[in-house]
Scaffold this motif. Structure first.
Motif, PDB file in Angstrom:
ATOM      1  N   ALA A  31       0.834  -1.203   0.000  1.00 24.09           N
ATOM      2  CA  ALA A  31       0.000   0.000   0.000  1.00 24.09           C
ATOM      3  C   ALA A  31       0.865   1.247   0.000  1.00 24.09           C
ATOM      4  O   ALA A  31       0.532   2.255  -0.612  1.00 24.09           O
ATOM      5  CB  ALA A  31      -0.926  -0.002   1.208  1.00 24.09           C
ATOM      6  N   ARG A  32       1.999   1.182   0.700  1.00 24.10           N
ATOM      7  CA  ARG A  32       2.878   2.338   0.762  1.00 24.10           C
ATOM      8  C   ARG A  32       3.466   2.614  -0.620  1.00 24.10           C
ATOM      9  O   ARG A  32       3.568   3.757  -1.062  1.00 24.10           O
ATOM     10  CB  ARG A  32       3.995   2.102   1.779  1.00 24.10           C
ATOM     11  CG  ARG A  32       4.539   3.371   2.380  1.00 24.10           C
ATOM     12  CD  ARG A  32       5.778   3.078   3.170  1.00 24.10           C
ATOM     13  NE  ARG A  32       6.775   2.439   2.341  1.00 24.10           N
ATOM     14  CZ  ARG A  32       8.085   2.609   2.480  1.00 24.10           C
ATOM     15  NH1 ARG A  32       8.538   3.375   3.430  1.00 24.10           N
ATOM     16  NH2 ARG A  32       8.927   2.001   1.689  1.00 24.10           N
ATOM     17  N   GLU A  33       3.854   1.547  -1.322  1.00 20.32           N
ATOM     18  CA  GLU A  33       4.374   1.703  -2.682  1.00 20.32           C
ATOM     19  C   GLU A  33       3.245   2.117  -3.627  1.00 20.32           C
ATOM     20  O   GLU A  33       3.421   2.963  -4.481  1.00 20.32           O
ATOM     21  CB  GLU A  33       4.999   0.395  -3.158  1.00 20.32           C
ATOM     22  CG  GLU A  33       6.271   0.008  -2.412  1.00 20.32           C
ATOM     23  CD  GLU A  33       7.383   1.001  -2.660  1.00 20.32           C
ATOM     24  OE1 GLU A  33       7.691   1.259  -3.839  1.00 20.32           O
ATOM     25  OE2 GLU A  33       7.934   1.534  -1.685  1.00 20.32           O
ATOM     26  N   GLY A  34       2.098   1.475  -3.476  1.00 18.73           N
ATOM     27  CA  GLY A  34       0.924   1.829  -4.260  1.00 18.73           C
ATOM     28  C   GLY A  34       1.062   1.504  -5.735  1.00 18.73           C
ATOM     29  O   GLY A  34       1.885   0.672  -6.133  1.00 18.73           O
ATOM     30  N   GLY A  35       0.269   2.217  -6.552  1.00 21.66           N
ATOM     31  CA  GLY A  35       0.311   2.034  -8.004  1.00 21.66           C
ATOM     32  C   GLY A  35       0.034   0.602  -8.406  1.00 21.66           C
ATOM     33  O   GLY A  35      -0.973   0.015  -8.017  1.00 21.66           O
ATOM     34  N   LEU A  36       0.956   0.039  -9.171  1.00 20.47           N
ATOM     35  CA  LEU A  36       0.736  -1.294  -9.713  1.00 20.47           C
ATOM     36  C   LEU A  36       0.815  -2.383  -8.641  1.00 20.47           C
ATOM     37  O   LEU A  36       0.360  -3.501  -8.856  1.00 20.47           O
ATOM     38  CB  LEU A  36       1.756  -1.583 -10.822  1.00 20.47           C
ATOM     39  CG  LEU A  36       1.625  -0.665 -12.043  1.00 20.47           C
ATOM     40  CD1 LEU A  36       2.777  -0.866 -13.005  1.00 20.47           C
ATOM     41  CD2 LEU A  36       0.306  -0.911 -12.747  1.00 20.47           C
ATOM     42  N   LYS A  39      -2.441  -4.425  -6.607  1.00 16.80           N
ATOM     43  CA  LYS A  39      -2.938  -5.759  -6.932  1.00 16.80           C
ATOM     44  C   LYS A  39      -2.512  -6.750  -5.843  1.00 16.80           C
ATOM     45  O   LYS A  39      -3.316  -7.560  -5.379  1.00 16.80           O
ATOM     46  CB  LYS A  39      -2.321  -6.124  -8.281  1.00 16.80           C
ATOM     47  CG  LYS A  39      -2.688  -7.455  -8.843  1.00 16.80           C
ATOM     48  CD  LYS A  39      -2.135  -7.527 -10.260  1.00 16.80           C
ATOM     49  CE  LYS A  39      -1.566  -8.899 -10.536  1.00 16.80           C
ATOM     50  NZ  LYS A  39      -1.070  -9.010 -11.910  1.00 16.80           N
ATOM     51  N   ASP A 124      -8.014   6.652  -5.917  1.00 18.54           N
ATOM     52  CA  ASP A 124      -8.117   7.871  -6.716  1.00 18.54           C
ATOM     53  C   ASP A 124      -7.211   7.844  -7.932  1.00 18.54           C
ATOM     54  O   ASP A 124      -6.935   8.895  -8.517  1.00 18.54           O
ATOM     55  CB  ASP A 124      -7.805   9.117  -5.873  1.00 18.54           C
ATOM     56  CG  ASP A 124      -9.087   9.814  -5.458  1.00 18.54           C
ATOM     57  OD1 ASP A 124     -10.028   9.765  -6.248  1.00 18.54           O
ATOM     58  OD2 ASP A 124      -9.135  10.377  -4.355  1.00 18.54           O
ATOM     59  N   LEU A 125      -6.717   6.668  -8.291  1.00 13.93           N
ATOM     60  CA  LEU A 125      -5.922   6.567  -9.516  1.00 13.93           C
ATOM     61  C   LEU A 125      -6.614   5.559 -10.425  1.00 13.93           C
ATOM     62  O   LEU A 125      -7.429   5.941 -11.246  1.00 13.93           O
ATOM     63  CB  LEU A 125      -4.489   6.143  -9.188  1.00 13.93           C
ATOM     64  CG  LEU A 125      -3.647   7.226  -8.509  1.00 13.93           C
ATOM     65  CD1 LEU A 125      -2.370   6.656  -7.955  1.00 13.93           C
ATOM     66  CD2 LEU A 125      -3.330   8.323  -9.508  1.00 13.93           C
ATOM     67  N   PHE A 126      -6.330   4.296 -10.211  1.00 14.22           N
ATOM     68  CA  PHE A 126      -6.976   3.297 -11.059  1.00 14.22           C
ATOM     69  C   PHE A 126      -7.189   1.989 -10.312  1.00 14.22           C
ATOM     70  O   PHE A 126      -7.539   0.985 -10.923  1.00 14.22           O
ATOM     71  CB  PHE A 126      -6.132   3.054 -12.313  1.00 14.22           C
ATOM     72  CG  PHE A 126      -4.735   2.616 -11.992  1.00 14.22           C
ATOM     73  CD1 PHE A 126      -4.420   1.270 -11.901  1.00 14.22           C
ATOM     74  CD2 PHE A 126      -3.739   3.551 -11.752  1.00 14.22           C
ATOM     75  CE1 PHE A 126      -3.143   0.867 -11.576  1.00 14.22           C
ATOM     76  CE2 PHE A 126      -2.459   3.153 -11.428  1.00 14.22           C
ATOM     77  CZ  PHE A 126      -2.158   1.810 -11.341  1.00 14.22           C
ATOM     78  N   ASN A 127      -6.954   1.998  -8.987  1.00 13.49           N
ATOM     79  CA  ASN A 127      -7.164   0.784  -8.205  1.00 13.49           C
ATOM     80  C   ASN A 127      -8.438   0.910  -7.389  1.00 13.49           C
ATOM     81  O   ASN A 127      -8.686   1.940  -6.772  1.00 13.49           O
ATOM     82  CB  ASN A 127      -5.984   0.544  -7.265  1.00 13.49           C
ATOM     83  CG  ASN A 127      -4.720   0.226  -8.024  1.00 13.49           C
ATOM     84  OD1 ASN A 127      -4.613  -0.831  -8.648  1.00 13.49           O
ATOM     85  ND2 ASN A 127      -3.770   1.145  -7.987  1.00 13.49           N
ATOM     86  N   GLU A 128      -9.212  -0.170  -7.414  1.00 17.93           N
ATOM     87  CA  GLU A 128     -10.464  -0.190  -6.662  1.00 17.93           C
ATOM     88  C   GLU A 128     -10.639  -1.553  -6.019  1.00 17.93           C
ATOM     89  O   GLU A 128     -10.279  -2.564  -6.612  1.00 17.93           O
ATOM     90  CB  GLU A 128     -11.645   0.052  -7.619  1.00 17.93           C
ATOM     91  CG  GLU A 128     -11.723   1.463  -8.138  1.00 17.93           C
ATOM     92  CD  GLU A 128     -12.116   1.517  -9.603  1.00 17.93           C
ATOM     93  OE1 GLU A 128     -12.509   0.484 -10.154  1.00 17.93           O
ATOM     94  OE2 GLU A 128     -12.012   2.614 -10.189  1.00 17.93           O
ATOM     95  N   ASP A 141     -14.940   6.901  -0.874  1.00 14.10           N
ATOM     96  CA  ASP A 141     -13.928   7.802  -0.311  1.00 14.10           C
ATOM     97  C   ASP A 141     -13.958   7.758   1.208  1.00 14.10           C
ATOM     98  O   ASP A 141     -12.912   7.753   1.864  1.00 14.10           O
ATOM     99  CB  ASP A 141     -14.155   9.242  -0.788  1.00 14.10           C
ATOM    100  CG  ASP A 141     -13.688   9.432  -2.226  1.00 14.10           C
ATOM    101  OD1 ASP A 141     -12.978   8.556  -2.736  1.00 14.10           O
ATOM    102  OD2 ASP A 141     -14.050  10.457  -2.831  1.00 14.10           O
ATOM    103  N   TRP A 145     -11.145   6.370   3.776  1.00 13.78           N
ATOM    104  CA  TRP A 145     -10.645   7.117   4.940  1.00 13.78           C
ATOM    105  C   TRP A 145     -10.647   6.224   6.179  1.00 13.78           C
ATOM    106  O   TRP A 145      -9.679   6.194   6.947  1.00 13.78           O
ATOM    107  CB  TRP A 145     -11.504   8.376   5.165  1.00 13.78           C
ATOM    108  CG  TRP A 145     -11.125   9.129   6.385  1.00 13.78           C
ATOM    109  CD1 TRP A 145     -10.096  10.024   6.506  1.00 13.78           C
ATOM    110  CD2 TRP A 145     -11.733   9.034   7.682  1.00 13.78           C
ATOM    111  NE1 TRP A 145     -10.035  10.496   7.790  1.00 13.78           N
ATOM    112  CE2 TRP A 145     -11.017   9.897   8.532  1.00 13.78           C
ATOM    113  CE3 TRP A 145     -12.813   8.298   8.188  1.00 13.78           C
ATOM    114  CZ2 TRP A 145     -11.349  10.048   9.876  1.00 13.78           C
ATOM    115  CZ3 TRP A 145     -13.139   8.451   9.531  1.00 13.78           C
ATOM    116  CH2 TRP A 145     -12.408   9.318  10.358  1.00 13.78           C
ATOM    117  N   ASN A 222     -10.076  -9.156  -8.771  1.00 10.29           N
ATOM    118  CA  ASN A 222      -9.269  -8.034  -9.292  1.00 10.29           C
ATOM    119  C   ASN A 222      -7.801  -8.395  -9.436  1.00 10.29           C
ATOM    120  O   ASN A 222      -6.934  -7.558  -9.228  1.00 10.29           O
ATOM    121  CB  ASN A 222      -9.363  -6.814  -8.363  1.00 10.29           C
ATOM    122  CG  ASN A 222     -10.546  -5.945  -8.723  1.00 10.29           C
ATOM    123  OD1 ASN A 222     -11.274  -6.273  -9.634  1.00 10.29           O
ATOM    124  ND2 ASN A 222     -10.708  -4.862  -8.008  1.00 10.29           N
TER     125      ASN A 222
END
Lengths: 223, 151
Positions: A31-36, A39, A124-128, A141, A145, A222
């Protein structure tokens, strides 16, 4: 002291405990790295979900030391256990002590909240999360939080837990980490181990937990 | 004739007066502007992310098209972060204004990264596209984590 080696934690409880640590650390890092890497964060989340459900079921029909009925004690006993912390005598519990028992409940509660809110979260990017489509962006949102805030609660409880283990090691000379690794505590010999469970029961419980997670996310992982 | 002239002159004066008032953007307008551009960025990044994660089939042409848009939009955001918007209602944390040079550097890094993404996307190497996409979105996350209100 005539202490005896007593089997207190079955292999399933020990695996649950150490796997949970690995998955929480992995979830935090991804989660800290985030982005790709989100997954893999979700992958960790499903794993934690399975572990939590397993632990809840194992607390109902698992081996004796794992049962909630065995370590959930009323306020008077908890207060006495807190007062008992002064004495430097090792405690002789075949399961969690009355304070630790409630910490187990707190951990499971926080983890359930963490798992449930993560299902609806977004970055808020492309991960849900897998159930994001079922709620509005505003709700997601808010749940995101809660997911972030609740992680701080979890971190606080983990720190308390580790400090407590350290306290018991230094002050009461109890090797709780060793017990969680080997399954054995050194207890007064009047305590006999009653740890036994059917061979298939844990596998069935694990399978049930996996099925529940699959149903919750509608098999949309996902991944 | 004189009456008509009067009306025309009055209209011209009114136009200059109100037109002039509109020309200086209000802080709230700047906030709406940047929110709009960021929303547009998200709008385009979403489907790219789905492709990168292979949730939908990877369409190189569509990816390149979206990457071009992102490269256009990314450098536009910073204009909306004018110091005049410091106290306007927004999701920017006060830390952003305390570390404005850092934020500006991050935004220019994002602009370069998204430009590179558009170039890489034009070359058509899928693995490179995915890699550069990862680099770019990490920059988005960087500022969200540091400078955006947690909600």
């Amino acid at each position: 002291m005539s202490n005896e080696k007593v089997y207190v934690w079955d292999i399933w409880i020990r695996s649950f405990h150490w796997l949970l640590i690995v998955l929480i650390l992995s979830a935090w890092w991804t989660a800290r790295e985030g982005g790709l890497l989100m997954k893999y964060h979700m992958f960790c989340g499903y794993g934690i979900g399975i572990l939590v459900f397993f632990r809840l079921f194992w607390g109902v029909w698992g081996s004796q030391s794992a049962k909630f009925s065995e370590f959930i004690r009323g306020p008077r006993i908890v207060v006495r256990a807190i007062l008992d912390l002064k004495s430097r005598q090792p405690e002789h519990y075949l399961t969690h002590n009355p304070i630790g028992g409630w910490v187990v409940i707190a951990f499971l509660l926080l983890l359930v909240v963490q798992f449930a809110t993560g299902l609806f979260a977004n970055d808020d990017l492309f991960n849900e999360g897998p159930l994001y489509a079922n709620v509005t962006k505003l709700t997601s949102d808010w749940l995101t939080w809660v997911h972030h805030t609740n992680f701080n609660n979890l971190t606080a409880l983990i720190i308390i837990h580790v400090l407590a283990i350290f306290f018991y090691r230094v002050w009461k000379r109890e090797h709780l980490v060793g017990a969680m690794l080997s399954g054995y505590k050194y207890l007064r010999d009047k305590n006999a181990s009653k740890i036994r469970h059917g061979f298939f029961l844990p596998f069935a419980t694990l399978l049930l937990s996996i099925v529940i997670i699959c149903v919750i996310v509608n098999f949309r992982f996902n991944l | 004739m004189k009456k008509v002239l009067n009306v025309v002159v009055t209209l011209c004066v009114l136009l200059v007066f109100f037109g002039g008032a509109q020309a200086a953007p209000k802080p709230d307008d700047a906030v709406h502007y940047r929110q709009g551009v960021l929303m547009a960025l998200g709008w385009n990044i979403g489907p790219m992310g789905a492709m990168v994660q292979e949730k939908v089939p990877f369409d190189k042409e569509r990816f390149a098209f979206l990457a071009d848009r992102v490269a256009q939009l990314a450098p536009m955001v910073i204009e909306g972060f004018d110091v005049s918007t410091k106290d306007a209602k927004s999701e920017a944390r006060s830390e952003l204004w305390e570390n404005l040079p850092d934020f500006q550097k991050r935004m220019s890094d994002l602009a370069s990264a998204s430009q590179k993404l558009a170039i890489v996307a034009g070359e058509g190497d899928k693995a490179a596209m995915k890699r550069q996409f990862g680099v770019t979105v990490k920059m988005c996350k960087g500022c969200h984590d540091e400078y955006r209100v947690k909600h």
